[in-house]
Design a protein around this motif. Structure first.
Motif, PDB file in Angstrom:
ATOM      1  N   UNK A 116      -7.871  -2.830   5.569  1.00  0.00           N
ATOM      2  CA  UNK A 116      -7.332  -3.527   4.410  1.00  0.00           C
ATOM      3  C   UNK A 116      -6.608  -2.478   3.580  1.00  0.00           C
ATOM      4  N   UNK A 117      -5.363  -2.734   3.277  1.00  0.00           N
ATOM      5  CA  UNK A 117      -4.544  -1.775   2.535  1.00  0.00           C
ATOM      6  C   UNK A 117      -4.073  -2.415   1.238  1.00  0.00           C
ATOM      7  N   UNK A 118      -4.357  -1.768   0.121  1.00  0.00           N
ATOM      8  CA  UNK A 118      -3.910  -2.221  -1.191  1.00  0.00           C
ATOM      9  C   UNK A 118      -2.794  -1.280  -1.641  1.00  0.00           C
ATOM     10  N   UNK A 119      -1.586  -1.787  -1.684  1.00  0.00           N
ATOM     11  CA  UNK A 119      -0.421  -0.943  -1.924  1.00  0.00           C
ATOM     12  C   UNK A 119      -0.225  -0.669  -3.408  1.00  0.00           C
ATOM     13  N   UNK A 120       0.362   0.487  -3.678  1.00  0.00           N
ATOM     14  CA  UNK A 120       0.809   0.837  -5.019  1.00  0.00           C
ATOM     15  C   UNK A 120       2.294   0.528  -5.145  1.00  0.00           C
ATOM     16  N   UNK A 121       2.761   0.174  -6.338  1.00  0.00           N
ATOM     17  CA  UNK A 121       4.206   0.007  -6.525  1.00  0.00           C
ATOM     18  C   UNK A 121       4.899   1.365  -6.473  1.00  0.00           C
ATOM     19  N   UNK A 122       6.217   1.322  -6.340  1.00  0.00           N
ATOM     20  CA  UNK A 122       6.977   2.562  -6.357  1.00  0.00           C
ATOM     21  C   UNK A 122       6.864   3.201  -7.740  1.00  0.00           C
ATOM     22  N   UNK A 152      -1.247   1.113 -13.201  1.00  0.00           N
ATOM     23  CA  UNK A 152      -1.064   0.446 -11.910  1.00  0.00           C
ATOM     24  C   UNK A 152      -2.003   1.035 -10.863  1.00  0.00           C
ATOM     25  N   UNK A 153      -2.166   2.351 -10.877  1.00  0.00           N
ATOM     26  CA  UNK A 153      -3.093   2.993  -9.944  1.00  0.00           C
ATOM     27  C   UNK A 153      -4.523   2.526 -10.213  1.00  0.00           C
ATOM     28  N   UNK A 163      -9.263  -0.710  -8.728  1.00  0.00           N
ATOM     29  CA  UNK A 163     -10.266  -1.711  -9.075  1.00  0.00           C
ATOM     30  C   UNK A 163     -10.242  -2.877  -8.084  1.00  0.00           C
ATOM     31  N   UNK A 164      -9.054  -3.263  -7.663  1.00  0.00           N
ATOM     32  CA  UNK A 164      -8.964  -4.332  -6.678  1.00  0.00           C
ATOM     33  C   UNK A 164      -9.621  -3.899  -5.366  1.00  0.00           C
ATOM     34  N   UNK A 197       0.533   6.046  -0.886  1.00  0.00           N
ATOM     35  CA  UNK A 197       1.167   4.768  -1.238  1.00  0.00           C
ATOM     36  C   UNK A 197       0.164   3.656  -1.524  1.00  0.00           C
ATOM     37  N   UNK A 198      -1.130   3.973  -1.507  1.00  0.00           N
ATOM     38  CA  UNK A 198      -2.100   2.922  -1.782  1.00  0.00           C
ATOM     39  C   UNK A 198      -3.496   3.328  -1.347  1.00  0.00           C
TER      40      UNK A 198
END
Length: 478
Positions: free
Chosen positions: A225-231, A237-238, A243-244, A309-310
């Motif tokens: 399961x990969x939770x991506x970060x925005x650019x 945001x991090x 937390x998610x 990236x996540x």
């Protein structure tokens, strides 16, 4: 997100019918998320057939559009200057639902979650295709026919039998071939934009070779399961992404289905395979991930692993340790000399003729004897024998490794000419001292391609204009 290195699209026999294109996991025969069923047909009354000339004083009566047109097919998303319609989305969702039910009907995510995930996949694919078209990348009929022949051969079918198998499953042959063409376009794009720009230095290979002696025989069977970060993520945001990920891991530890959650919330391209990556060599994983997975037992959930990236969460389904091996391929080749512009044009035309002859059933060995301009192999029907890592230039070696048995590559351009390669089989051989460097170079290259692919896909997705018009398809929650 950990993406597999795409096989160089000399053949698609490893992709469409035997394994998903964007993960290592196996999938049922022909039951692909990309095999889109035909659009439902709306019955129309039989109209009177009339012909009007350009100078006719009469004009045809235009049938008014149905009043419920918006509900029949509405735009659900805009991707730059292209659209995705509700019908296209419904077709893709239906195909993926059928595959997921075939794997484990009890792990099906809610319908709204599935539709959101499928739409995100379609958006990225549309962005990739638009870039490929702008770059002038094309797929000719000979290449498409050869890909179809390779797919059929990989499943012990003729092209006609492949077509009938699709029809029997209710699939549209036209949609299937269009999707296959799109896959070739995207693979050629990623070769050009990602793979060709990855260079491994001798010092990097030397350093990794020493590590490979310790972990070269270790592999993991993984789900992710990969939770991506925005650019350019902000600290907030991090924190939100972390937390998610923590919330998701808590659910997994409490017994929630990894497959169901991966399908519902993962931002990885493997999400619609339940996060299944399949068997991955430890040496092809980033060191930060491999070292943590070494501490996780089979059946357990990994800690949250931050990446550039996540955030990653893995389930180790199984692991195995064996003596390090390398893949050797029994190969055959047709070489067409192309040292100048005129020779290149002639070689490209001859290569198309060879591909058409292969599609018509002519044996590779016969064509090699007739057309190959490498006397040493032409006399033997193109046979090279068993090829070990490091014996061929990188581009030829990577292509050869991507081929299924009996599959034939697209023409491969090098400085001196064009090559068509055929794989006649693969075998695993123990890594000798002379092969350690070659094996290290290939595994390190594959790792770097995965990392660069991830960065590139995020960049092009963030750089595209995307507007999701259907509110129910916007929000994503864990």
């Amino acid at each position: 997100m950990l993406l597999p290195r795409r096989p160089i699209l000399a053949t698609l026999s490893l992709a469409l019918l035997t394994a998903p294109s964007f993960c290592w996991a196996e999938a049922p025969f022909l039951n692909r998320d990309t095999l889109i069923a035909p659009a439902p047909q709306v019955a129309q009354p039989q109209a009177e057939q009339r012909t009007f000339s350009a100078t006719s004083s009469q004009t045809p009566q235009v049938t008014p559009l149905p009043s419920n047109l918006e509900t029949l097919d509405k735009v659900v998303a805009v991707v730059n200057d292209e659209i995705i319609t509700s019908t296209q989305l419904a077709q893709r969702v239906e195909a993926i639902r059928a595959r997921l039910q075939g794997q484990d009907a009890g792990q099906m995510p809610p319908e709204d979650v599935l539709r959101r995930q499928v739409l995100q996949q379609m958006i990225l694919q549309d962005v990739e295709l638009q870039i490929a078209h702008r770059a002038g990348i094309q797929v000719d009929k000979a290449t498409l026919d050869q890909a179809i022949a390779n797919l059929a051969r990989a499943n012990n079918l003729t092209p006609d039998q492949l077509r009938q198998a699709l029809v029997n499953q209710g699939q549209s042959w036209e949609t299937f071939t269009a999707d296959l063409k799109n896959r070739i376009l995207v693979d050629r794009l990623t070769q050009q934009e990602v793979e060709s720009r990855v260079h491994v230095s001798p010092d990097e290979v030397k350093t990794f070779a020493s590590q490979l002696k310790e972990i070269g025989g270790l592999s993991f069977d993984l789900q992710q399961i990969f939770i991506a970060l925005p650019d350019n993520p902000t600290p907030d945001a991090v924190s939100a992404a972390r937390q998610q990920a923590e919330k998701i891991r808590e659910q997994l530890v409490a017994g929630a289905s990894f497959t169901r959650l991966a399908t519902a919330v993962s931002n990885g391209r493997d999400a619609l395979q339940g996060g299944r990556l399949g068997w991955v060599k430890a040496g092809e994983l980033p060191p930060s991930i491999a070292q943590i997975l070494l501490q996780v037992k089979a059946g357990e959930i990994s800690p949250i692993i931050p990446g550039p990236t996540g955030f990653h969460i893995f389930k180790v389904l199984d692991m195995k340790r064996a003596a390090p091996t390398v893949t050797e391929v029994k190969a055959a080749v047709i070489f067409l000399r192309a040292g100048n512009g005129l020779q290149l044009q002639e070689a490209e035309a001859r290569a198309r003729d060879i591909q058409q002859a292969l599609e018509g059933g002519t044996r590779f060995s016969e064509l090699a004897r007739s057309y190959s301009q490498d006397p040493a192999t032409a006399a033997k029907g193109g046979e090279v024998g068993w090829v070990a890592p490091g014996q061929l230039p990188d581009v030829l070696e990577r292509t050869l490794l991507s081929l299924a048995p009996d599959a034939v590559s697209d023409p491969i351009r090098t400085a001196d000419g064009l090559y068509l390669l055929q794989s006649q089989g693969q075998r695993q051989e123990p890594v000798g001292e002379q092969q350690v460097m070659a094996a290290a170079r290939m595994q390190l290259y594959n790792r770097m391609v995965r990392e660069r692919m991830e960065e590139w896909q995020r960049r092009i997705r963030d750089g595209a204009y995307v507007e999701i018009l259907d509110p129910s398809l916007r929000a994503v929650t864990a």
